[in-house]
Design a protein around this motif. Structure first.
Motif, PDB file in Angstrom:
ATOM      1  N   LEU A 369       0.652  -1.402  -0.192  1.00 14.60           N
ATOM      2  CA  LEU A 369       0.097   0.042   0.006  1.00 14.60           C
ATOM      3  C   LEU A 369       0.805   1.456  -0.113  1.00 14.60           C
ATOM      4  N   LEU A 370       1.931   1.265   0.655  1.00 12.91           N
ATOM      5  CA  LEU A 370       2.730   2.434   0.775  1.00 12.91           C
ATOM      6  C   LEU A 370       3.535   2.685  -0.475  1.00 12.91           C
ATOM      7  N   ILE A 371       3.732   1.511  -1.098  1.00 10.80           N
ATOM      8  CA  ILE A 371       4.588   1.704  -2.587  1.00 10.80           C
ATOM      9  C   ILE A 371       3.447   2.438  -3.643  1.00 10.80           C
ATOM     10  N   ALA A 372       2.275   1.812  -3.357  1.00  9.21           N
ATOM     11  CA  ALA A 372       1.028   2.497  -4.501  1.00  9.21           C
ATOM     12  C   ALA A 372       0.947   3.721  -4.032  1.00  9.21           C
ATOM     13  N   ALA A 373       0.980   4.198  -2.791  1.00  6.91           N
ATOM     14  CA  ALA A 373       0.771   5.572  -2.480  1.00  6.91           C
ATOM     15  C   ALA A 373       1.948   6.525  -3.160  1.00  6.91           C
ATOM     16  N   ARG A 374       3.121   5.851  -2.655  1.00 11.64           N
ATOM     17  CA  ARG A 374       4.350   6.759  -3.333  1.00 11.64           C
ATOM     18  C   ARG A 374       4.300   6.916  -4.897  1.00 11.64           C
ATOM     19  N   ARG A 375       3.680   5.725  -5.537  1.00 10.35           N
ATOM     20  CA  ARG A 375       3.497   5.847  -6.985  1.00 10.35           C
ATOM     21  C   ARG A 375       2.584   7.038  -7.351  1.00 10.35           C
ATOM     22  N   ASP A 376       1.593   7.175  -6.512  1.00 13.34           N
ATOM     23  CA  ASP A 376       0.504   8.290  -6.507  1.00 13.34           C
ATOM     24  C   ASP A 376       0.916   9.657  -6.019  1.00 13.34           C
ATOM     25  N   GLY A 377       2.289   9.892  -5.545  1.00 14.84           N
ATOM     26  CA  GLY A 377       2.862  11.263  -5.086  1.00 14.84           C
ATOM     27  C   GLY A 377       2.861  11.474  -3.712  1.00 14.84           C
ATOM     28  N   ALA A 378       2.393  10.309  -2.755  1.00 15.84           N
ATOM     29  CA  ALA A 378       2.449  10.655  -1.395  1.00 15.84           C
ATOM     30  C   ALA A 378       3.970  10.563  -0.992  1.00 15.84           C
ATOM     31  N   ASP A 379       4.177  11.433   0.049  1.00 21.58           N
ATOM     32  CA  ASP A 379       5.498  11.418   0.748  1.00 21.58           C
ATOM     33  C   ASP A 379       5.617  10.498   2.339  1.00 21.58           C
ATOM     34  N   ILE A 380       6.446  10.058   2.560  1.00 21.24           N
ATOM     35  CA  ILE A 380       6.475   9.334   3.864  1.00 21.24           C
ATOM     36  C   ILE A 380       7.869  10.049   4.623  1.00 21.24           C
ATOM     37  N   LEU A 381       7.350  10.199   5.743  1.00 21.14           N
ATOM     38  CA  LEU A 381       8.391  11.009   6.905  1.00 21.14           C
ATOM     39  C   LEU A 381       8.479  10.036   8.151  1.00 21.14           C
ATOM     40  N   PRO A 382       9.830   9.180   7.885  1.00 29.51           N
ATOM     41  CA  PRO A 382       9.785   8.323   9.175  1.00 29.51           C
ATOM     42  C   PRO A 382      10.558   9.076  10.254  1.00 29.51           C
ATOM     43  N   ASP A 383      10.434   8.424  11.400  1.00 26.72           N
ATOM     44  CA  ASP A 383      11.320   9.015  12.567  1.00 26.72           C
ATOM     45  C   ASP A 383      10.574  10.447  12.943  1.00 26.72           C
ATOM     46  N   ALA A 384       9.265  10.503  12.845  1.00 25.32           N
ATOM     47  CA  ALA A 384       8.786  11.773  13.411  1.00 25.32           C
ATOM     48  C   ALA A 384       7.149  11.427  14.082  1.00 25.32           C
ATOM     49  N   GLU A 385       7.358  11.809  15.272  1.00 26.00           N
ATOM     50  CA  GLU A 385       6.248  11.372  16.324  1.00 26.00           C
ATOM     51  C   GLU A 385       5.287  12.818  16.219  1.00 26.00           C
ATOM     52  N   ALA A 386       4.013  12.398  15.858  1.00 29.69           N
ATOM     53  CA  ALA A 386       2.998  13.318  16.039  1.00 29.69           C
ATOM     54  C   ALA A 386       2.623  13.622  17.570  1.00 29.69           C
ATOM     55  N   THR A 387       2.868  14.787  17.842  1.00 28.53           N
ATOM     56  CA  THR A 387       2.508  14.993  19.330  1.00 28.53           C
ATOM     57  C   THR A 387       1.182  15.865  19.475  1.00 28.53           C
ATOM     58  N   ARG A 388       0.596  16.638  18.502  1.00 23.90           N
ATOM     59  CA  ARG A 388      -0.492  17.256  18.786  1.00 23.90           C
ATOM     60  C   ARG A 388      -1.039  17.822  17.331  1.00 23.90           C
ATOM     61  N   ILE A 389      -2.583  17.819  17.318  1.00 19.34           N
ATOM     62  CA  ILE A 389      -3.009  18.450  16.117  1.00 19.34           C
ATOM     63  C   ILE A 389      -3.293  19.865  16.670  1.00 19.34           C
ATOM     64  N   ARG A 390      -2.821  20.819  15.734  1.00 14.56           N
ATOM     65  CA  ARG A 390      -2.888  22.185  16.021  1.00 14.56           C
ATOM     66  C   ARG A 390      -4.285  22.708  15.407  1.00 14.56           C
ATOM     67  N   TRP A 391      -5.179  23.643  16.061  1.00 14.12           N
ATOM     68  CA  TRP A 391      -6.533  24.010  15.423  1.00 14.12           C
ATOM     69  C   TRP A 391      -6.380  25.496  15.205  1.00 14.12           C
ATOM     70  N   ARG A 392      -7.047  25.719  14.075  1.00 15.03           N
ATOM     71  CA  ARG A 392      -7.295  27.051  13.743  1.00 15.03           C
ATOM     72  C   ARG A 392      -7.968  27.924  14.916  1.00 15.03           C
ATOM     73  N   PRO A 393      -7.705  29.369  15.141  1.00 17.26           N
ATOM     74  CA  PRO A 393      -8.302  29.868  16.235  1.00 17.26           C
ATOM     75  C   PRO A 393      -9.905  29.926  15.984  1.00 17.26           C
ATOM     76  N   HIS A 394     -10.325  30.030  14.829  1.00 20.73           N
ATOM     77  CA  HIS A 394     -11.753  30.254  15.091  1.00 20.73           C
ATOM     78  C   HIS A 394     -12.481  28.775  14.096  1.00 20.73           C
ATOM     79  N   LYS A 395     -13.750  28.608  14.724  1.00 27.35           N
ATOM     80  CA  LYS A 395     -14.432  27.306  14.202  1.00 27.35           C
ATOM     81  C   LYS A 395     -15.157  28.050  12.861  1.00 27.35           C
ATOM     82  N   VAL A 396     -15.432  26.776  12.213  1.00 25.47           N
ATOM     83  CA  VAL A 396     -16.226  27.138  10.998  1.00 25.47           C
ATOM     84  C   VAL A 396     -17.444  26.212  10.964  1.00 25.47           C
ATOM     85  N   ALA A 397     -18.686  27.071  10.938  1.00 24.90           N
ATOM     86  CA  ALA A 397     -19.793  26.331  10.989  1.00 24.90           C
ATOM     87  C   ALA A 397     -19.974  25.707  12.246  1.00 24.90           C
TER      88      ALA A 397
END
Length: 666
Positions: A369-397
Motif C-alpha cells: 500500500l505504501l508503494i502504491a501511495a508513493r507511486r501516486d505522489g505521497a511522501d513518507i516521513l519516518p522517525d517523526a512522532e506526531a505530538t498534537r493536532i493544532r487547531w485554527r483559532p476560529h471554528k467554521v460552522a
C-alpha cells in the motif's frame, strides 16, 4: 554501546541470572547473559530500561538487600522460589515477570556475523535449533531465499533535513489503517504526507537476531504492558507499523464456512450500539484490502507440524465431546498476505514472522500500500512522532478546523507541518487516543477492547520429534464461537520468554524444544478498557472474562492431549504441568483466580475512538470524522465500536478504505 544497567543495577541483574539458572547446565556464563540483556535494552526506544531497573532494585530490596547479592546462587534461588513463585501479592507477581527478560537474555544469545556467524551458536545447539540459512529443504519445498524488489527505496523517504512546511492531507501512522488511507487518498489525487514515529526497515535490513528486532521494531521493545502489567501489548513502531511484525493473518469478521455460526454478529452489535455499517460497502472494502495485499490461503506445508497438530487434536477432541457447538466449529488454515504463490513469493516458513520477514515474502503495507501511495505522489516521513493536532483559532460552522500537526523528530527537534485540507489519524488504538487527548479532544481512550492471547505448550513423545520451529509461526485456527484457538510457535528467545516454568523445569522444557508443540487461545475483552494517564487500564472480571479464559485454556489443554501430548504447560505464572488424566477443569478453577496468575498478551487493541452517530457515545461519526471537527478523520482500529473477536489487520484496513473511499476531502 551505552549500557542501560549501571554499576548498581548490573550486579543485581547478574545475581538474578545466577539464581534463575542455579543448577542448570549453562553453555554461556551469567555475565554473558547479563551482557546480552544490556545489548537488548540498548536498542529500545523509550523509558523501559528505567522501569526494569526500578523493578530490579525493588526485587533486590525485597529479597534481602545486600544479602541477596552476597549469598550464593542456591540461597538466592530458594529465596526467589519462596517469595515469587507461590506469591499471590500483585506487586511480587509483577516482579516475577523479570523471569522472561532473563530467559530472553540466555536464549536470545547472538554472535556477530548474522546467520553464518551463528552457525555454531552454543545456545541454539543446546536446544537443537537450526537457523533458517542452515536448514535443508528438499524437493517440493520453498527455498529460504530473498524475493527481491518489494521494498521502498531510501529515495522514497523524506529525511529530517527535508521536513515539508505543508501538505494537503497529513496521515499519522503507516500501519494497516494509515497506509490504506494514504493509498486511497493519494489515488484520489490528493497530495498526502504520511508521518511515522518509527524508522524504515527494508527486508534486507531485517535480521534473525531476535533481541535487536524486537527492541527496534516494537513499541517499548515488545515490553509494553497494561497499567497493572497484567497484559503485554505488542504493537509495531516502524514504517509499516504492526504489519511488519505480525503473522499476516487476514480474517473477516464473518466468513461463510470460516466463522462459527453461533459467534457474535459484529455488524449487528455495532448497529445496536448506534454505529451501523453499510455492509455492502464494507465487503467491497474487504475485497480492496485483500486485493492490495494479495491475500490467499496459505500452503499446508508451511504448517506441517504445529499447524496439523492443532487440527488433528481438535477433530479428535470434538469427536470425544459430542458437543454440537464443537461439531459446528470451523477448523482450517489461515488466509494471509504472503506471496502470491504464482509469483514465486510463497512464504518460506522460516518461523520469524513476528520480527519481520527478511525474505521479502510478506506483503506488509511497506511492500504494497505504501508503494502504491508513493507511486501516486505521497511522501513518507519516518522517525517523526506526531505530538498534537493544532487547531485554527476560529471554528467554521461550529466545528474545529485542524491547521496542521506538531511533530517531534528522532533528534529531539520539533516542527510544525500545515495541513491545507485535513488530517487523518491512524496511529493505532492507544497512540491515536493519546494524540487526540493531547489535542484537546474529550472522551477519547474509552471503551477499549482487546483480543487477548494466552499460550499453552505441549510436550510430545520422545519418538515423535516435531521440529515445529521449522515452519510458519501461525498456520491454523479453530473458531469455537466465543473464543478462537490458534496454532503458534516461536523462535528460541520468544519461546523462552512465553514458555512457563522456573529454574531447572524451564531449562528442561527448552532442551525439549524440538518436541514441543504450541498454540494459544484468543478471547475477547469487550469494551472494558480505558486510558488513564496514557496507559491502558483493563481488568478481567469474574463475571465474564475469567470464566471464559478458564474454559478456553481447559479446551486447548484437552486438544493437546487428544493430539498425543504427554505433558501440557499452560501459560500460568507458577509454571505448573498438566498430565493425561488430570482433572483439567478443577485445575484451572483452582490455579487461575486472577489475571496475574496467567501470561497474557494482545496484538489487537480496538476501540477508544469509536464510531457512533451520537457524539455523546462515540468520538467519531459514522463516516469516521471526528465529532466537532470539520477536517479530521480517524482511520484505524480505534474506531471499532466493539471487539471484532478475530485478528484485526484486515478489518482495520477495510475500515480505513470504507472511510476514505467516500472521498471525505472532496
Amino acid at each position: 554501546m551505552q549500557k542501560p544497567f549501571g554499576v548498581f543495577t548490573a550486579p543485581i541483574l547478574k545475581s538474578v541470572v545466577e539464581a534463575l539458572f542455579h543448577g542448570v547446565d549453562m553453555v554461556i556464563s551469567p555475565q554473558q547473559v547479563t551482557d546480552n540483556i544490556q545489548t537488548q535494552f540498548s536498542y529500545i526506544h523509550g523509558p523501559k530500561a528505567r522501569q526494569v531497573k526500578l523493578s530490579l532494585i525493588a526485587l533486590c530490596l525485597l529479597m534481602g538487600g545486600p544479602m541477596f547479592l552476597l549469598m550464593p546462587p542456591k540461597w538466592r534461588a530458594r529465596r526467589l522460589e519462596k517469595s515469587l513463585i507461590s506469591s499471590s501479592n500483585n506487586f511480587l507477581q509483577d516482579l516475577a515477570r523479570v523471569r522472561g527478560i532473563i530467559h530472553a537474555g540466555y536464549y536470545g544469545h547472538w554472535l556477530p556475523g548474522e546467520q553464518e556467524g551463528n552457525r555454531h551458536n552454543p545456545v541454539f545447539a543446546q536446544i537443537g535449533f537450526t537457523l533458517p540459512a542452515h536448514r535443508t529443504r528438499g524437493a517440493g519445498e520453498q527455498p529460504i531465499t530473498l524475493f527481491p524488489g518489494r521494498d521502498l527505496l531510501p529515495s522514497d523517504f523524506l529525511g529530517p533535513e527535508t521536513v515539508p512546511v505543508e501538505a494537503e492531507i497529513i496521515v499519522i501512522g503507516s500501519g494497516a489503517g494509515g497506509s490504506m488511507a494514504a493509498g486511497e487518498l493519494a489515488a484520489q489525487g490528493h497530495k498526502v504526507l504520511v508521518i511515522e514515529a518509527g524508522s524504515a526497515w527494508p527486508s534486507s535490513a531485517l535480521s534473525h537476531e531476535e533481541r535487536r528486532m524486537t527492541s527496534s521494531l516494537f513499541v517499548d521493545g515488545a515490553l509494553q504492558t497494561s497499567r497493572d502489567n497484567d497484559i503485554i501489548l505488542f504493537q509495531g513502531r516502524c514504517v509499516g507499523g504492526s504489519t511488519v511484525i505480525n503473522n499476516g493473518i487476514c480474517l473477516r469478521v464473518a466468513e461463510p464456512g470460516g466463522t462459527h455460526p453461533a459467534a457474535n454478529d459484529v455488524f449487528a452489535t455495532w448497529a445496536g450500539l448506534g454505529a451501523p455499517i453499510d455492509e455492502t460497502r464494507f465487503m467491497a472494502s474487504y475485497v480492496a484490502a485483500e486485493t492490495a495485499l494479495g491475500v490467499e490461503r496459505i500452503e499446508q506445508r508451511s504448517g506441517r507440524n504445529n499447524g496439523t497438530h492443532l487440527l488433528a487434536g481438535w477433530h479428535a477432541h470434538a469427536a470425544i465431546t459430542g458437543d454440537p457447538v464443537d461439531a459446528a466449529a470451523p477448523a482450517g488454515w489461515f488466509n494471509k498476505n504472503f506471496g502470491p504463490q504464482s509469483a514465486g513469493a510463497a512464504c518460506a516458513y522460516c518461523g520469524y514472522c513476528n520480527t519481520g520477514c527478511p525474505y521479502g515474502r510478506k506483503t506488509g503495507t511497506a511492500q504494497s500500500l505504501l508503494i502504491a501511495a508513493r507511486r501516486d505522489g505521497a511522501d513518507i516521513l519516518p522517525d517523526a512522532e506526531a505530538t498534537r493536532i493544532r487547531w485554527r483559532p476560529h471554528k467554521v460552522a461550529g466545528k474545529q478546523v485542524a491547521e496542521g500537526v506538531e511533530i517531534k523528530l528522532a533528534d529531539g527537534r520539533k516542527a510544525f507541518i500545515r495541513a491545507t485540507k485535513g488530517v487523518v489519524v491512524a496511529a493505532g488504538t492507544l497512540a491515536s487516543s493519546r494524540l487526540l487527548a493531547a489535542s484537546g479532544i474529550k472522551g477519547t481512550g474509552t471503551d477499549i477492547s482487546l483480543n487477548i492471547a494466552c499460550p499453552v505448550a505441549a510436550l510430545m513423545p520422545a519418538d515423535s520429534p516435531q521440529r515445529s520451529w521449522d515452519e510458519d509461526q501461525m498456520t491454523t485456527y479453530v473458531d469455537r464461537g466465543d473464543f478462537l484457538l490458534e496454532s503458534h510457535f516461536q523462535p528460541p528467545m520468544s519461546m523462552a520468554a512465553l514458555l512457563p516454568g522456573w529454574f531447572g523445569d524451564h531449562a528442561a522444557r527448552m532442551r525439549a524444544y524440538g518436541r514441543l508443540n504450541s498454540a494459544g487461545v484468543l478471547f475477547p475483552a469487550d469494551r472494558v478498557g480505558k486510558l488513564i494517564c496514557g496507559k491502558l487500564h483493563l481488568k478481567l472480571t469474574e463475571a465474564r472474562e475469567l470464566p471464559l479464559l478458564r474454559r478456553a485454556l481447559a479446551t486447548l489443554s484437552r486438544v493437546h492431549f487428544a493430539a498425543g501430548a504427554i505433558e501440557v504447560y499452560p501459560g500460568l505464572a507458577r509454571g505448573q504441568t498438566l498430565h493425561p488424566g488430570d482433572d483439567i477443569d478443577a485445575f484451572f478453577a483452582a490455579e487461575l483466580r486472577e489475571a496475574d496468575d496467567v501470561s497474557m498478551s494482545s496484538s489487537h487493541p480496538q476501540g477508544g475512538n469509536a464510531r457512533n452517530a451520537d457524539p455523546a457515545k462515540g468520538v467519531v461519526d459514522l463516516d469516521c470524522r471526528l465529532h466537532g471537527a470539520a477536517n479530521v478523520y480517524v482511520a484505524d482500529a480505534s474506531t471499532f465500536s466493539s471487539c471484532i473477536r478475530v485478528n484485526a489487520q484486515l478489518t482495520t484496513m477495510a475500515m480505513a478504505h470504507y472511510a476514505m473511499a467516500a472521498r471525505p476531502f472532496g
